[in-house]
Structures are given as C-alpha cells and as structure tokens.
Design an enzyme around this catalytic site. Structure first.
Site, PDB file in Angstrom:
ATOM      1  N   LYS A  89       8.865  -3.248  -2.549  1.00  0.00           N
ATOM      2  CA  LYS A  89       9.880  -4.050  -2.130  1.00  0.00           C
ATOM      3  C   LYS A  89      10.482  -4.863  -3.056  1.00  0.00           C
ATOM      4  CE  LYS A  89       9.938  -5.320   2.334  1.00  0.00           C
ATOM      5  NZ  LYS A  89       9.500  -6.040   3.380  1.00  0.00           N
ATOM      6  N   ASN A  98       0.949  -1.287   0.008  1.00  0.00           N
ATOM      7  CA  ASN A  98       0.222  -0.077  -0.183  1.00  0.00           C
ATOM      8  C   ASN A  98       0.932   1.137  -0.017  1.00  0.00           C
ATOM      9  OD1 ASN A  98      -2.741  -0.968   0.185  1.00  0.00           O
ATOM     10  ND2 ASN A  98      -1.937  -1.864   2.103  1.00  0.00           N
ATOM     11  N   VAL A 121      -2.852 -11.071  -1.977  1.00  0.00           N
ATOM     12  CA  VAL A 121      -1.624 -11.743  -2.333  1.00  0.00           C
ATOM     13  C   VAL A 121      -0.818 -11.645  -1.469  1.00  0.00           C
ATOM     14  CG1 VAL A 121      -0.962 -10.188  -3.948  1.00  0.00           C
ATOM     15  CG2 VAL A 121      -0.465 -12.345  -4.511  1.00  0.00           C
ATOM     16  N   ASP A 122      -0.440 -10.467  -0.677  1.00  0.00           N
ATOM     17  CA  ASP A 122       0.579 -10.250   0.094  1.00  0.00           C
ATOM     18  C   ASP A 122       0.222 -11.414   1.403  1.00  0.00           C
ATOM     19  OD1 ASP A 122      -1.665  -8.614   0.932  1.00  0.00           O
ATOM     20  OD2 ASP A 122      -0.466  -7.183   1.748  1.00  0.00           O
ATOM     21  N   ARG A 123      -1.033 -11.425   1.727  1.00  0.00           N
ATOM     22  CA  ARG A 123      -1.193 -12.480   2.872  1.00  0.00           C
ATOM     23  C   ARG A 123      -0.867 -13.821   2.585  1.00  0.00           C
ATOM     24  NH1 ARG A 123      -7.042 -11.200   4.640  1.00  0.00           N
ATOM     25  NH2 ARG A 123      -6.780 -12.981   5.877  1.00  0.00           N
ATOM     26  N   THR A 141      -2.673  13.874  25.359  1.00  0.00           N
ATOM     27  CA  THR A 141      -3.385  13.450  24.415  1.00  0.00           C
ATOM     28  C   THR A 141      -2.475  12.775  23.190  1.00  0.00           C
ATOM     29  OG1 THR A 141      -4.948  15.306  24.685  1.00  0.00           O
ATOM     30  CG2 THR A 141      -4.832  14.215  22.474  1.00  0.00           C
ATOM     31  N   TYR A 195     -10.708 -18.918   2.238  1.00  0.00           N
ATOM     32  CA  TYR A 195     -11.621 -18.001   1.516  1.00  0.00           C
ATOM     33  C   TYR A 195     -12.512 -18.787   0.338  1.00  0.00           C
ATOM     34  CZ  TYR A 195     -10.012 -13.205   3.107  1.00  0.00           C
ATOM     35  OH  TYR A 195      -9.880 -12.133   3.567  1.00  0.00           O
ATOM     36  N   ARG A 221       4.872   0.951  -0.100  1.00  0.00           N
ATOM     37  CA  ARG A 221       6.238   0.608  -0.329  1.00  0.00           C
ATOM     38  C   ARG A 221       6.194  -0.454  -1.466  1.00  0.00           C
ATOM     39  NH1 ARG A 221       9.956  -0.810   4.232  1.00  0.00           N
ATOM     40  NH2 ARG A 221       8.508  -2.571   4.832  1.00  0.00           N
TER      41      ARG A 221
END
Length: 243
Positions: free
Chosen positions: A16, A12, A102-104, A178, A94, A14
């Site tokens: 690599k 999202n 696809v990264d997962r 805060t 799934y 970067r």
C-alpha cells in the site's frame, strides 16, 4: 514548492502507498505482491518525490531488494520505519521492542497521534492482530490470530472435507453446508477475538479497525468501531514528520 513524500506499507500480501503533500495524504493505492514485494514497486505512481518512507513485514530476505527497487525507481534512499521502545508517550510492551511487527506499531502510533487515550487497534488481514493501549500510553499487549482466509485454508488443508467452490457472502450466524460452516467458523472466531480484545481495552477505549477484511468484519461487530483503512500509513506519516 512543498516537498512530496512517498509512504510505502508492505504487508504479507499487499503493498500500500500514499503520497503526502502539505502534511496530507493526497493519493493512495494498493497492489498485490504475490510474495515478491520488490516487483510490486513497479506499481507505485510515477511521481517525483523528495523522500520515501517504508515499513515492511517481509523480513530480511526481502528488505535489500525492496530498498534497491525503490532507489532505482525514485532515485531516493528509503527511510525504514522500525518498531521502537517509545514514541511521544506511547510505550511498547514488548521486552524486545524490535520484535513487535512494525505494522502493529505504526497502527498504534496513528491511534495515539489522533487521540491521546485508551484504544483498541485491530488489523484484519492475512493475520488478525489486536493491540490495546491504556489511557496513559502504555501498550498493554496484543494478540495475533489467523485472518479470515488464513483460517479457512488451514481448516481445509488439515481435513478431508469434501468441499465445493465457496462464493457465498459471510453472515453473522451459522452455516448450513460444509462450505458455509467453515466460512462462518472463521468469521465467528475473528469476531470473538475482536470482541475479547475490545472488552480488555475497557469501555472508554477508541476502537479502530483496519486491514483488507475490516469491512467484512465491521458489518457484524457492535457499534463503536471506526474504519481507518490507511491506519498504518497514517502512523508512518506521523513518524516521518516526527509529529
């Protein structure tokens, strides 16, 4: 002379990469893409490669531009990794396997490739994801939550807190102003999600942690977590070699 492959993982925020020679990742690197991943291809090494394998989570809107940028730079058509129903005994939970990021999927492939057994795989980036693999290779499911920075932006964007610039480090406990309260709220929310995923994975599960915020979170997690900064690229390497 051995073939050289370039592996590219576009997340999202970067891009690599890794060069693979003799089945080993010999060089790695990363570059921010600021929402324009095709432009970040220019940051890849000026190497002669025989093949390019790429995984991305940027959607159809960027895929054609990414592929064209790779073709122009390396004179090779990239092979695109996709989430699959099954890979060498690892089975996607799934109902629509292609909808799993696809990264997962590649992170799970890397975990399964390294150790055929139960695992909890966490990727701490813009989003915090966790996936649990059973000992028999069944993907039991996962979770997606906002990452550290994403959580803080969401809280500050939806409230009217008067805040100052925050540069203090994360801690394991509570905040005392805060800025630190927002920061620690994000930290403890991420840690809690990771701890719950680990508990659901079971005591025998290997615990693997990757992503840009992995080091920050690892400092406040219980023992047993293994840092694997190139986990998605490891999975892409395994898929590219059909190991």
């Amino acid at each position: 002379m051995s073939a050289t492959r370039l592996l590219i993982d576009v997340g999202n925020t970067r891009l690599k990469w890794a060069l693979v020679r003799d089945r080993q990742m010999t060089e790695t690197g990363a570059a921010l893409h600021d929402g324009e991943p095709a432009r970040a291809v220019a940051a890849l090494p000026a190497a002669t490669v025989d093949a390019v394998w790429m995984a991305h989570v940027t959607g159809d809107a960027h895929e054609a531009a990414l592929c064209e940028a790779v073709r122009l730079r390396f004179c090779v058509n990239p092979q695109l990794a996709r989430s699959a129903t099954e890979w060498r005994g690892l089975r996607n939970a799934y109902r629509e396997p292609q909808r799993l990021g696809v990264d997962r999927w590649l992170a799970m492939v890397a975990a399964w490739h390294a150790r055929r057994g139960a695992a909890c795989v966490v990727d701490a980036g813009t989003a915090l994801t966790a996936d649990v693999i059973a000992a028999d290779g069944a993907h039991r499911g996962g979770l997606i939550a906002a990452g550290l920075e994403t959580q803080q932006r969401a809280v500050l964007g939806a409230t009217r807190f008067a805040t100052r610039a925050a540069g203090a480090p994360y801690r394991g406990g509570l905040g005392d102003d805060t800025e630190s309260c927002v920061r620690q709220g994000a930290m403890l929310a991420c840690l809690g999600a990771i701890d719950r995923a680990r508990a659901l994975a079971g005591a025998d599960a290997a615990c693997l942690l990757t992503g840009g915020d992995a080091g920050t979170l690892r400092a406040h997690l219980a023992a047993g977590w293994e840092m694997r900064p190139q986990l998605v690229l490891e999975g892409l390497r395994a898929v590219s070699e059909n190991d």
